[in-house]
Design an enzyme around this catalytic site. Structure first.
Site, mmCIF file in Angstrom:
data_model
loop_
_atom_site.group_PDB
_atom_site.id
_atom_site.type_symbol
_atom_site.label_atom_id
_atom_site.label_comp_id
_atom_site.label_asym_id
_atom_site.label_seq_id
_atom_site.Cartn_x
_atom_site.Cartn_y
_atom_site.Cartn_z
ATOM 1 N N LYS A 37 0.821 -1.194 0.000
ATOM 2 C CA LYS A 37 0.000 0.000 0.000
ATOM 3 C C LYS A 37 0.862 1.255 0.000
ATOM 4 O O LYS A 37 0.423 2.342 -0.338
ATOM 5 C CB LYS A 37 -0.860 0.042 1.283
ATOM 6 C CG LYS A 37 -1.761 -1.140 1.484
ATOM 7 C CD LYS A 37 -2.412 -1.052 2.885
ATOM 8 C CE LYS A 37 -3.122 -2.323 3.217
ATOM 9 N NZ LYS A 37 -3.502 -2.362 4.659
ATOM 10 N N LYS A 62 17.432 2.647 0.723
ATOM 11 C CA LYS A 62 18.412 2.470 1.816
ATOM 12 C C LYS A 62 19.498 1.542 1.291
ATOM 13 O O LYS A 62 19.439 0.324 1.535
ATOM 14 C CB LYS A 62 17.752 1.802 3.026
ATOM 15 C CG LYS A 62 16.732 2.617 3.771
ATOM 16 C CD LYS A 62 16.230 1.783 4.959
ATOM 17 C CE LYS A 62 15.067 2.406 5.651
ATOM 18 N NZ LYS A 62 14.470 1.490 6.660
ATOM 19 N N VAL A 79 11.575 4.829 8.622
ATOM 20 C CA VAL A 79 10.836 6.052 8.317
ATOM 21 C C VAL A 79 9.351 5.762 8.092
ATOM 22 O O VAL A 79 8.974 4.667 7.676
ATOM 23 C CB VAL A 79 11.424 6.774 7.087
ATOM 24 C CG1 VAL A 79 12.791 7.355 7.396
ATOM 25 C CG2 VAL A 79 11.496 5.850 5.868
ATOM 26 N N ARG A 119 0.606 6.597 7.766
ATOM 27 C CA ARG A 119 0.666 6.728 6.308
ATOM 28 C C ARG A 119 0.241 8.111 5.823
ATOM 29 O O ARG A 119 0.669 8.558 4.763
ATOM 30 C CB ARG A 119 -0.254 5.694 5.638
ATOM 31 C CG ARG A 119 0.207 4.258 5.774
ATOM 32 C CD ARG A 119 -0.609 3.380 4.823
ATOM 33 N NE ARG A 119 -0.546 1.962 5.133
ATOM 34 C CZ ARG A 119 0.428 1.138 4.750
ATOM 35 N NH1 ARG A 119 1.442 1.598 4.064
ATOM 36 N NH2 ARG A 119 0.393 -0.138 5.070
ATOM 37 N N ASP A 171 14.590 -1.641 0.658
ATOM 38 C CA ASP A 171 15.342 -1.909 1.884
ATOM 39 C C ASP A 171 16.326 -3.038 1.555
ATOM 40 O O ASP A 171 17.377 -2.799 0.976
ATOM 41 C CB ASP A 171 14.321 -2.277 2.958
ATOM 42 C CG ASP A 171 14.907 -2.355 4.342
ATOM 43 O OD1 ASP A 171 15.871 -1.646 4.611
ATOM 44 O OD2 ASP A 171 14.394 -3.138 5.166
ATOM 45 N N ASP A 227 4.275 3.144 6.434
ATOM 46 C CA ASP A 227 3.641 2.884 7.719
ATOM 47 C C ASP A 227 4.574 2.217 8.718
ATOM 48 O O ASP A 227 5.596 1.630 8.351
ATOM 49 C CB ASP A 227 2.449 1.942 7.524
ATOM 50 C CG ASP A 227 2.902 0.499 7.236
ATOM 51 O OD1 ASP A 227 3.669 0.316 6.278
ATOM 52 O OD2 ASP A 227 2.503 -0.414 7.981
HETATM 53 P P1 IMP Z 1 12.576 -5.146 1.138
HETATM 54 O O1 IMP Z 1 12.039 -6.400 0.500
HETATM 55 O O2 IMP Z 1 13.421 -5.447 2.341
HETATM 56 O O3 IMP Z 1 13.291 -4.228 0.165
HETATM 57 O O4 IMP Z 1 11.331 -4.425 1.755
HETATM 58 C C1 IMP Z 1 10.710 -3.374 1.165
HETATM 59 C C2 IMP Z 1 9.407 -3.074 1.883
HETATM 60 O O5 IMP Z 1 9.600 -3.024 3.318
HETATM 61 C C3 IMP Z 1 8.913 -1.701 1.479
HETATM 62 O O6 IMP Z 1 8.097 -1.756 0.344
HETATM 63 C C4 IMP Z 1 8.197 -1.227 2.723
HETATM 64 O O7 IMP Z 1 6.867 -1.679 2.714
HETATM 65 C C5 IMP Z 1 8.927 -1.911 3.870
HETATM 66 N N1 IMP Z 1 9.925 -1.008 4.517
HETATM 67 C C6 IMP Z 1 11.269 -1.067 4.450
HETATM 68 N N2 IMP Z 1 11.862 -0.083 5.137
HETATM 69 C C7 IMP Z 1 10.852 0.656 5.653
HETATM 70 C C8 IMP Z 1 10.823 1.854 6.468
HETATM 71 O O8 IMP Z 1 11.838 2.462 6.850
HETATM 72 N N3 IMP Z 1 9.577 2.312 6.780
HETATM 73 C C9 IMP Z 1 8.425 1.706 6.380
HETATM 74 N N4 IMP Z 1 8.413 0.599 5.625
HETATM 75 C C10 IMP Z 1 9.614 0.066 5.264
HETATM 76 MG MG MG Z 2 4.982 -1.607 4.423
#
Ligand code: IMP
Ligand code: MG
Length: 176
Positions: free
Chosen positions: A43, A131, A153, A165, A103, A159
């Site tokens: 979302k 990040k 963040v 949000r 992330d 969220d």
């Molecule tokens: P990844 O698969 O680890 O890259 O995760 C990405 C998802 O994790 C993003 O689409 C967000 O929904 C969530 N996410 C990662 N870091 C943050 C943050 O700092 N704040 C809020 N959601 C985050």
């Molecule tokens: Mg999320």
């Protein structure tokens, strides 16, 4: 889980909007002779999608996907479950995945590979936030708003446990 609070504003509304105008101009230029399909990852990316699409001058469609990682909530396993798939076929379409934040990159890596198998004309990624320190897999966005440090963040669609949000700016959440 410990209590959290909004510690400080990392990116103001004004900074975010200025960056989105730049991204919009660049993307419009790159896709000048094409039609675009924006694929919004639910979302968190909805707020970014809503602002970005209004900065684009090329003809476009939008579609939505919702995904979630299997396993423990704090650590992404890389196995992603599709909660809501796209409504339409992406075959021969120029697709731009719209993400809020990268992330570890595991979610996006899975998504990109999954979409590739559906034979689009092209796939690129735009993310508002990145990040890079946290990256576990080899994935680089084609367009990125801001690289940020490894802090959690919220706001502008992002969220913590479904809260925050609707904040218009991006804020750092910290432990109390
Ligand atoms: P990844 O698969 O680890 O890259 O995760 C990405 C998802 O994790 C993003 O689409 C967000 O929904 C969530 N996410 C990662 N870091 C943050 C943050 O700092 N704040 C809020 N959601 C985050
Ligand atoms: Mg999320």
């Amino acid at each position: 889980m410990s209590e959290k609070y909004v510690q400080r504003v990392l990116l103001s509304e004004k900074e975010i909007q200025a960056k989105i105008a730049q991204l919009g101009a660049q993307i419009s230029q790159d896709y000048a002779d094409k039609e675009l399909l924006l694929i919004c990852v639910l979302k968190g990316a909805v707020v970014f999608l809503a602002d970005l699409m209004r900065q684009l001058t090329v003809p476009l469609e939008i579609d939505f996907m919702a995904v979630s990682s299997y396993g423990a909530s704090t650590k992404s396993s890389g196995v992603v479950r599709i909660l809501k798939d796209l409504d339409c076929s992406i075959e021969n379409k120029h697709c731009l995945i719209v993400e809020d934040i990268i992330d570890s990159g595991l979610t996006l890596k899975y998504l990109e590979e999954n979409l590739h198998s559906r034979h689009p004309a092209s796939i690129r990624i735009v993310t508002l936030l990145d990040k890079p320190e946290r990256r576990g897999v080899d994935i680089t966005p084609n367009y990125c708003g801001f690289q940020i440090p490894d802090e959690f963040v919220v706001g502008y669609g992002l969220d913590f446990d479904e809260h925050y949000r609707s904040l218009p700016e991006i804020c750092v959440l910290a432990d109390k």
